[in-house]
Design a protein around this motif. Structure first.
Motif, PDB file in Angstrom:
ATOM      1  N   ASP A  88       0.837  -1.193   0.000  1.00  0.00           N
ATOM      2  CA  ASP A  88       0.000   0.000   0.000  1.00  0.00           C
ATOM      3  C   ASP A  88       0.880   1.253   0.000  1.00  0.00           C
ATOM      4  N   GLU A  89       0.248   2.399   0.023  1.00  0.00           N
ATOM      5  CA  GLU A  89       0.987   3.656  -0.056  1.00  0.00           C
ATOM      6  C   GLU A  89       1.955   3.821   1.120  1.00  0.00           C
ATOM      7  N   LYS A  90       1.527   3.418   2.313  1.00  0.00           N
ATOM      8  CA  LYS A  90       2.382   3.532   3.487  1.00  0.00           C
ATOM      9  C   LYS A  90       3.637   2.678   3.337  1.00  0.00           C
ATOM     10  N   GLU A  91       3.474   1.475   2.813  1.00  0.00           N
ATOM     11  CA  GLU A  91       4.615   0.590   2.625  1.00  0.00           C
ATOM     12  C   GLU A  91       5.583   1.159   1.583  1.00  0.00           C
ATOM     13  N   ILE A  92       5.026   1.707   0.522  1.00  0.00           N
ATOM     14  CA  ILE A  92       5.866   2.305  -0.522  1.00  0.00           C
ATOM     15  C   ILE A  92       6.682   3.459   0.051  1.00  0.00           C
ATOM     16  N   LYS A  93       6.042   4.320   0.826  1.00  0.00           N
ATOM     17  CA  LYS A  93       6.744   5.465   1.413  1.00  0.00           C
ATOM     18  C   LYS A  93       7.831   5.015   2.395  1.00  0.00           C
ATOM     19  N   SER A  94       7.612   3.883   3.049  1.00  0.00           N
ATOM     20  CA  SER A  94       8.600   3.412   4.020  1.00  0.00           C
ATOM     21  C   SER A  94       9.891   2.953   3.356  1.00  0.00           C
ATOM     22  N   GLN A  95       9.835   2.714   2.038  1.00  0.00           N
ATOM     23  CA  GLN A  95      11.007   2.216   1.316  1.00  0.00           C
ATOM     24  C   GLN A  95      11.737   3.307   0.527  1.00  0.00           C
ATOM     25  N   ILE A  96      11.277   4.544   0.634  1.00  0.00           N
ATOM     26  CA  ILE A  96      11.849   5.613  -0.178  1.00  0.00           C
ATOM     27  C   ILE A  96      13.328   5.842   0.161  1.00  0.00           C
ATOM     28  N   LYS A  97      13.744   5.485   1.369  1.00  0.00           N
ATOM     29  CA  LYS A  97      15.148   5.679   1.750  1.00  0.00           C
ATOM     30  C   LYS A  97      16.094   4.851   0.885  1.00  0.00           C
ATOM     31  N   TYR A  98      15.580   3.806   0.252  1.00  0.00           N
ATOM     32  CA  TYR A  98      16.416   2.964  -0.597  1.00  0.00           C
ATOM     33  C   TYR A  98      16.364   3.360  -2.074  1.00  0.00           C
ATOM     34  N   CYS A  99      15.458   4.256  -2.424  1.00  0.00           N
ATOM     35  CA  CYS A  99      15.135   4.474  -3.837  1.00  0.00           C
ATOM     36  C   CYS A  99      15.239   5.945  -4.232  1.00  0.00           C
ATOM     37  N   VAL A 100      15.245   6.173  -5.548  1.00  0.00           N
ATOM     38  CA  VAL A 100      15.373   7.554  -6.034  1.00  0.00           C
ATOM     39  C   VAL A 100      14.045   8.298  -5.991  1.00  0.00           C
ATOM     40  N   ASP A 101      12.928   7.572  -6.069  1.00  0.00           N
ATOM     41  CA  ASP A 101      11.623   8.225  -5.990  1.00  0.00           C
ATOM     42  C   ASP A 101      10.570   7.172  -5.639  1.00  0.00           C
ATOM     43  N   LEU A 102       9.342   7.618  -5.465  1.00  0.00           N
ATOM     44  CA  LEU A 102       8.262   6.713  -5.057  1.00  0.00           C
ATOM     45  C   LEU A 102       7.926   5.697  -6.141  1.00  0.00           C
ATOM     46  N   ASP A 103       8.024   6.096  -7.403  1.00  0.00           N
ATOM     47  CA  ASP A 103       7.736   5.155  -8.486  1.00  0.00           C
ATOM     48  C   ASP A 103       8.711   3.980  -8.451  1.00  0.00           C
ATOM     49  N   GLN A 104       9.976   4.303  -8.232  1.00  0.00           N
ATOM     50  CA  GLN A 104      10.960   3.224  -8.151  1.00  0.00           C
ATOM     51  C   GLN A 104      10.717   2.357  -6.918  1.00  0.00           C
ATOM     52  N   ALA A 105      10.372   2.977  -5.804  1.00  0.00           N
ATOM     53  CA  ALA A 105      10.094   2.222  -4.584  1.00  0.00           C
ATOM     54  C   ALA A 105       8.946   1.239  -4.797  1.00  0.00           C
ATOM     55  N   GLU A 106       7.904   1.684  -5.463  1.00  0.00           N
ATOM     56  CA  GLU A 106       6.778   0.786  -5.730  1.00  0.00           C
ATOM     57  C   GLU A 106       7.187  -0.343  -6.665  1.00  0.00           C
ATOM     58  N   ARG A 107       7.943  -0.005  -7.700  1.00  0.00           N
ATOM     59  CA  ARG A 107       8.367  -1.034  -8.659  1.00  0.00           C
ATOM     60  C   ARG A 107       9.271  -2.066  -7.986  1.00  0.00           C
ATOM     61  N   PHE A 108      10.183  -1.599  -7.133  1.00  0.00           N
ATOM     62  CA  PHE A 108      11.061  -2.525  -6.423  1.00  0.00           C
ATOM     63  C   PHE A 108      10.249  -3.427  -5.489  1.00  0.00           C
ATOM     64  N   LEU A 109       9.300  -2.838  -4.780  1.00  0.00           N
ATOM     65  CA  LEU A 109       8.477  -3.624  -3.874  1.00  0.00           C
ATOM     66  C   LEU A 109       7.691  -4.706  -4.606  1.00  0.00           C
ATOM     67  N   ARG A 110       7.103  -4.335  -5.721  1.00  0.00           N
ATOM     68  CA  ARG A 110       6.252  -5.288  -6.454  1.00  0.00           C
ATOM     69  C   ARG A 110       7.062  -6.370  -7.161  1.00  0.00           C
ATOM     70  N   SER A 111       8.359  -6.154  -7.278  1.00  0.00           N
ATOM     71  CA  SER A 111       9.200  -7.182  -7.895  1.00  0.00           C
ATOM     72  C   SER A 111       9.822  -8.119  -6.861  1.00  0.00           C
ATOM     73  N   LYS A 112       9.526  -7.899  -5.581  1.00  0.00           N
ATOM     74  CA  LYS A 112      10.043  -8.779  -4.538  1.00  0.00           C
ATOM     75  C   LYS A 112       9.382 -10.161  -4.618  1.00  0.00           C
ATOM     76  N   PRO A 113      10.125 -11.219  -4.277  1.00  0.00           N
ATOM     77  CA  PRO A 113       9.474 -12.527  -4.127  1.00  0.00           C
ATOM     78  C   PRO A 113       8.543 -12.494  -2.925  1.00  0.00           C
TER      79      PRO A 113
END
Length: 270
Positions: A88-113
């Motif tokens: 969800d949006e909260k989870e995506i925002k929690s990963q922004i520290k690893y990523c260049v932007d929110l779009d990348q954070a969401e894409r990285f999250l959705r590609s996780k096993p």
């Protein structure tokens, strides 16, 4: 001849000089499986919500079997990996520290096993040697050389080469376990920030994962090597210690017995 889980743990601990018990990870998909596991296996439960890798502390360091559920897993990364939480949006925002932007954070999250959403009722983690119910994944916290030996024996045992492990953002123990189960393949990855900087790994350990159905073949390959070479070491054949990773051809790193008063370097030609 088949090896028991207890025998395999002893061989792995003795021959690879493991610091920790190999962890037997068992998925429990139904209420009946949960109750059956509880009846067959002495176990403990988390008193308060903890991370998945904190559950594993009890398994690898204390020899305890832990049964955990969505309610006792206090880590959103683990909940996503195990299908107990959707992205969800909260989870995506929690990963922004690893990523260049929110779009990348969401894409990285959705590609996780990830395990299928809501497919698990509970997860059991315990020392391999105490496993009663057949596990699904065996998770090793080990050093670099131990992980290399595991990988080499796994490749030989399963006729697989090269291995293609999976490193993901902020989900080494949980996501790494899910990957091995879903792909039915060996996995190797470093500790993520959650498992390292919170003190849940002590020596900079790496994570190695083997599908449980491939473990016995891997251990038997290790025994085959020992029978042929006289030791478990790949890096320095004949050396009984698997971490003896000094150059096997170096003529300087040698030792011998000497009599009192004898100069050990007198016969050296280097």
């Amino acid at each position: 001849m088949s090896l028991s889980y207890q025998e395999m743990e002893k061989i792995l601990m003795d021959q690879l000089r493991l610091y920790h018990h190999p962890i037997a990870v068992t998925w429990l998909f139904t209420d009946d499986e949960v109750e059956d596991f509880k009846k067959k296996t002495p176990h403990v439960v988390p008193v308060k919500p903890l991370t998945y890798c904190q559950w594993e502390i009890a398994a690898r360091m204390q020899g305890k079997t832990v049964i955990g559920t969505k309610e006792t897993l206090g880590c959103s990364n683990g909940q996503v990996s195990f299908g107990w939480k959707d992205i969800d949006e909260k989870e995506i925002k929690s990963q922004i520290k690893y990523c260049v932007d929110l779009d990348q954070a969401e894409r990285f999250l959705r590609s996780k096993p990830r395990m299928p959403l809501n497919s698990l009722k509970a997860i059991a983690v315990g020392p391999l040697g105490k496993a009663v119910v057949k596990p699904h994944v065996i998770h090793f916290y080990c050093d670099n050389m131990q992980s290399y030996h595991l990988a080499i024996d796994y490749m030989a045992a399963t006729n697989t080469h090269p291995l293609r492990p999976c490193v993901t953002m902020s989900s080494s123990a949980c996501g790494g376990t899910a990957f091995t189960w879903l792909e039915k393949s060996f996995n190797l990855c470093p500790a993520c920030s959650g498992s390292y900087n919170a003190g849940k790994t002590e020596r900079g350990e790496v994570n190695a994962f083997i599908p449980a159905e491939h473990l016995e073949a891997t251990v038997k390959r290790l025994l085959q090597r020992i029978e042929r070479s006289g030791s478990s070491s790949i890096t320095r054949p004949g050396d009984p210690f698997p971490g003896g990773d000094i150059c096997k051809n170096c003529p300087l790193i040698i030792f011998k017995s000497v009599e009192s008063g004898e100069d050990p370097c007198a016969s050296c030609t280097q």
